[in-house]
Motif scaffolding. Sequence first.
Motif, PDB file in Angstrom:
ATOM      1  N   ASP A 265      -0.192   8.139   3.133  1.00  0.00           N
ATOM      2  CA  ASP A 265      -0.154   7.795   4.556  1.00  0.00           C
ATOM      3  C   ASP A 265       1.193   8.190   5.154  1.00  0.00           C
ATOM      4  O   ASP A 265       2.249   7.893   4.590  1.00  0.00           O
ATOM      5  CB  ASP A 265      -0.388   6.287   4.728  1.00  0.00           C
ATOM      6  CG  ASP A 265      -0.503   5.893   6.183  1.00  0.00           C
ATOM      7  OD1 ASP A 265      -1.602   5.964   6.730  1.00  0.00           O
ATOM      8  OD2 ASP A 265       0.535   5.509   6.773  1.00  0.00           O
TER       9      ASP A 265
ATOM     10  N   ALA B  28       3.061   4.545   7.071  1.00  0.00           N
ATOM     11  CA  ALA B  28       3.471   3.446   6.188  1.00  0.00           C
ATOM     12  C   ALA B  28       2.761   3.610   4.859  1.00  0.00           C
ATOM     13  O   ALA B  28       1.754   2.956   4.593  1.00  0.00           O
ATOM     14  CB  ALA B  28       3.142   2.095   6.820  1.00  0.00           C
TER      15      ALA B  28
ATOM     16  N   THR C 259       6.317  -1.969   9.499  1.00  0.00           N
ATOM     17  CA  THR C 259       6.607  -1.814   8.074  1.00  0.00           C
ATOM     18  C   THR C 259       6.726  -0.339   7.698  1.00  0.00           C
ATOM     19  O   THR C 259       5.891   0.481   8.070  1.00  0.00           O
ATOM     20  CB  THR C 259       5.492  -2.464   7.232  1.00  0.00           C
ATOM     21  OG1 THR C 259       5.378  -3.840   7.592  1.00  0.00           O
ATOM     22  CG2 THR C 259       5.789  -2.347   5.753  1.00  0.00           C
TER      23      THR C 259
ATOM     24  N   ASP D 114      -5.862  -2.595   5.106  1.00  0.00           N
ATOM     25  CA  ASP D 114      -5.777  -1.900   6.396  1.00  0.00           C
ATOM     26  C   ASP D 114      -5.530  -2.885   7.528  1.00  0.00           C
ATOM     27  O   ASP D 114      -4.767  -2.601   8.458  1.00  0.00           O
ATOM     28  CB  ASP D 114      -7.061  -1.113   6.658  1.00  0.00           C
ATOM     29  CG  ASP D 114      -7.192   0.111   5.762  1.00  0.00           C
ATOM     30  OD1 ASP D 114      -6.147   0.605   5.291  1.00  0.00           O
ATOM     31  OD2 ASP D 114      -8.333   0.558   5.539  1.00  0.00           O
TER      32      ASP D 114
ATOM     33  N   TRP E 264       4.726   0.195   1.815  1.00  0.00           N
ATOM     34  CA  TRP E 264       4.004  -0.922   1.226  1.00  0.00           C
ATOM     35  C   TRP E 264       3.965  -0.816  -0.292  1.00  0.00           C
ATOM     36  O   TRP E 264       3.876   0.281  -0.848  1.00  0.00           O
ATOM     37  CB  TRP E 264       2.566  -0.958   1.732  1.00  0.00           C
ATOM     38  CG  TRP E 264       2.435  -1.415   3.151  1.00  0.00           C
ATOM     39  CD1 TRP E 264       2.500  -0.649   4.278  1.00  0.00           C
ATOM     40  CD2 TRP E 264       2.212  -2.754   3.590  1.00  0.00           C
ATOM     41  NE1 TRP E 264       2.325  -1.428   5.394  1.00  0.00           N
ATOM     42  CE2 TRP E 264       2.138  -2.735   5.004  1.00  0.00           C
ATOM     43  CE3 TRP E 264       2.044  -3.976   2.938  1.00  0.00           C
ATOM     44  CZ2 TRP E 264       1.919  -3.881   5.761  1.00  0.00           C
ATOM     45  CZ3 TRP E 264       1.828  -5.127   3.682  1.00  0.00           C
ATOM     46  CH2 TRP E 264       1.772  -5.069   5.077  1.00  0.00           C
TER      47      TRP E 264
ATOM     48  N   ARG F 282      -1.865  -3.828   7.467  1.00  0.00           N
ATOM     49  CA  ARG F 282      -1.013  -2.756   7.992  1.00  0.00           C
ATOM     50  C   ARG F 282      -1.088  -2.690   9.519  1.00  0.00           C
ATOM     51  O   ARG F 282      -0.070  -2.474  10.191  1.00  0.00           O
ATOM     52  CB  ARG F 282      -1.418  -1.414   7.382  1.00  0.00           C
ATOM     53  CG  ARG F 282      -1.068  -1.299   5.906  1.00  0.00           C
ATOM     54  CD  ARG F 282      -1.054   0.140   5.445  1.00  0.00           C
ATOM     55  NE  ARG F 282      -2.381   0.749   5.499  1.00  0.00           N
ATOM     56  CZ  ARG F 282      -2.611   2.022   5.234  1.00  0.00           C
ATOM     57  NH1 ARG F 282      -1.603   2.827   4.935  1.00  0.00           N
ATOM     58  NH2 ARG F 282      -3.840   2.505   5.275  1.00  0.00           N
TER      59      ARG F 282
END
Length: 313
Positions: A210, A213, A185, A176, A188, A179
């Motif tokens: 999510d 991302a 981004t 987290d 992932w 991110r």
Amino acid sequence: MITPTWLRAATLVVAAAALVVVAWACATAWGAVVHCHPAYAVLLVLTLAGAVVAGVRTLRRRPARPGWRRVLRVVLLVLGAAWVVLLAWLRPFGAVEPALAAMRSDDAVTVTEGAARYVLAPADGGDGTAVFFQPGARVDARAYAAVLRPLAEAGHTVVVAKQPLGIAFLAMGAFDDARDAMPGTERWVVGGHSLGGTVAAMEADAADGDAAAPAAGLLLFASYPASDMSGTLTAAVASVSASEDGLATPAKIDASRADLPADTSFTVVEGGVHAFFGDYGPQPGDGTPTISHDDAREQISAAAVAFVDGLAR
């Protein structure tokens, strides 16, 4: 009345053992102590200070205190001995070449290192796919630079967590944090080696939906999930294992098939072992390799690049 001789002697032995372990850890894994998460270095300093204080107080031959105070001292002595053993066990497996050379920036990859992670970023900015990687237990995070650098050379930013005390379960929030630090981004791939892969599976399962991302992929190096994710994990999964692995054995990898989605891809590096997924030297309990480390590393990197490239298209 003075402290019993046996108690004084035992205290001095434990204090001396603590000093020896601190010196041994620094002498044999200094690079890892400096470059890993600072938690272990802090424990070394606290242990050093505690051993010195305990030794000095004992040598002063202070009067013994009867009753519960002596019992407390015995309890503290036992806890101190256990602490020394734990500190020795936590000594990290330090990174060796070619991982150290892979940590250097060049025209293709920019390497940055912080207290909680290091990042291998394509020099041209790369695409919108990033890889977050959890190291194996007690392994110097830098040890994975050589096997993961080809991902950055292929255009994907790679983030490797520096876990507190080298334990992936203590770095559950690291994904987290990564991110949040890289809001641009698009998707992932969460990966990990050994215990790190087990935690990565949990992180991928939690983040595959999510909206901003998502965790689009799970990359397992000699690893498997701790529970059945076959019906909950929507991210693509790639498992890369080794035929001579003495820890994540072929039998354990085969058993993990039932816990992963049916379309999981499995790649076996014939002749490879557990420690070949990084560059940190031999690992207790591992098997005996029948191919070179360089050959195994090339196969592992190729499988990882092919998997992430497929998700980035």
